[in-house]
Design an enzyme around this catalytic site. Structure first.
Site, short mmCIF file in Angstrom:
data_model
loop_
_atom_site.label_atom_id
_atom_site.label_comp_id
_atom_site.label_asym_id
_atom_site.label_seq_id
_atom_site.Cartn_x
_atom_site.Cartn_y
_atom_site.Cartn_z
N THR A 99 0.83 -1.19 -0.02
CA THR A 99 -0.06 -0.06 0.10
C THR A 99 0.86 1.12 -0.10
OG1 THR A 99 -1.87 1.05 0.84
CG2 THR A 99 -0.11 0.14 2.41
N LYS B 57 4.01 2.07 -3.26
CA LYS B 57 3.56 1.36 -4.49
C LYS B 57 4.44 1.71 -5.78
CE LYS B 57 -1.34 1.28 -3.82
NZ LYS B 57 -2.62 1.45 -4.10
N GLY C 86 -6.65 13.76 -7.75
CA GLY C 86 -5.38 13.05 -7.19
C GLY C 86 -4.46 12.60 -8.33
N GLY D 46 -1.44 10.25 -7.11
CA GLY D 46 -0.53 9.15 -6.46
C GLY D 46 -0.75 7.96 -7.33
N GLY D 47 -0.21 6.77 -6.68
CA GLY D 47 -0.04 5.46 -7.41
C GLY D 47 -1.53 4.87 -7.65
N ARG E 174 3.48 18.36 -9.47
CA ARG E 174 3.84 17.27 -9.12
C ARG E 174 3.02 16.04 -9.61
NH1 ARG E 174 3.82 17.38 -2.55
NH2 ARG E 174 5.06 15.25 -3.05
#
Length: 253
Positions: A42, A46, A105, A107-108, A134
């Site tokens: 998690t 990742k 979002g 992220g991964g 980012r």
């Protein structure tokens, strides 16, 4: 609980436990447990899982993130990604393809969501983020998946939240402000948060007439894919679903 329910249904005497591991500790954990059948990774593991693995499955490479590590013949670990399968199963309940989609979002899990959108037939989407600077990893994922991504700042009045499908990959506190958006009937909102359920976002979207999907659906199906990778057998999805419902009544599965 999901993995243990699967092993019990399959008659396999295996256990599944949680390991508190930070980014810097992953290599050490893997070195100490070379005889294990696999690991679930998690956040924040990742992306570093790809750097730690000795081999990377094509789907994990396309996503740019892995949530599963399997032992490799001859030693080492192979990185896989089952989050894509989890997202696909969570959003494609009726077999139709949405005409527009927005991912919240970067992220991964957002990377997996973009690849999942490609798998259900979309070739473009919007990504709303708190810091557009980012997003390199996500943009790279979109390019590999053949998805045209438009990155915009996250705001509670963003027009892109009116997309037919909205997938929120943010933590609960970070996404709570989106409850102020005027959701509508005809939209599907997948909130990857599953505990507690329903989230404030899910409650607000449902009250406005939108179809809401729980992150527990993604959790269930990504775990089922992990079970199949680790055991080499068909996952007992309904046994896993029943265990999840018993442990978390009303979780949305």
């Amino acid at each position: 609980m999901l993995h243990r329910a699967a092993y019990a249904a399959l008659g396999i005497d295996w256990d599944y436990t949680a390991i508190d591991c930070g980014v810097d500790g992953l290599a050490g954990v893997l070195a100490e447990r070379t005889d294990w059948a696999g690991f679930s990774c998690t956040m924040p593991l990742k992306r570093v899982a790809l750097d730690t693995a000795d081999e990377i499955d094509a789907l994990a490479a396309a996503v740019g993130a892995a949530n599963t590590l399997l032992p490799r013949t001859g030693g080492g670990w192979v990185a896989h990604n089952t989050d894509v399968h989890g997202v696909v199963e969570a959003v494609r309940r009726d077999g139709s393809t949405p005409e527009s989609a927005t991912v919240v979002g970067a992220g991964g899990t957002a990377q997996a969501a973009v690849v999942a959108l490609a798998r259900v037939g979309l070739r473009s989407c919007t990504v709303l983020v708190r810091d557009p600077a980012r997003t390199k990893e996500l943009r790279d994922t979109a390019q590999r998946a053949g998805v045209d991504v438009r990155v915009e700042p996250l705001a509670v009045d963003a027009d892109q939240l009116a997309a037919e499908l909205v997938i929120s990959t943010l933590p609960r506190d970070a996404v709570d402000p989106l409850t102020a958006f005027s959701w509508r009937a005809g939209q599907t909102v997948l909130d990857v948060v599953y505990d507690p359920w329903p989230t404030l976002l899910a409650q607000r979207a449902a009250a406005c007439g939108a179809t809401v999907r729980s992150g527990a659906l993604m959790l269930l199906h990504q775990a089922a894919a992990q079970v199949e990778l680790m055991t080499g057998r068909t996952a007992p999805v309904e046994s896993m679903r029943s265990a999840l419902r018993a442990a978390r009544p009303g979780c949305g599965v």
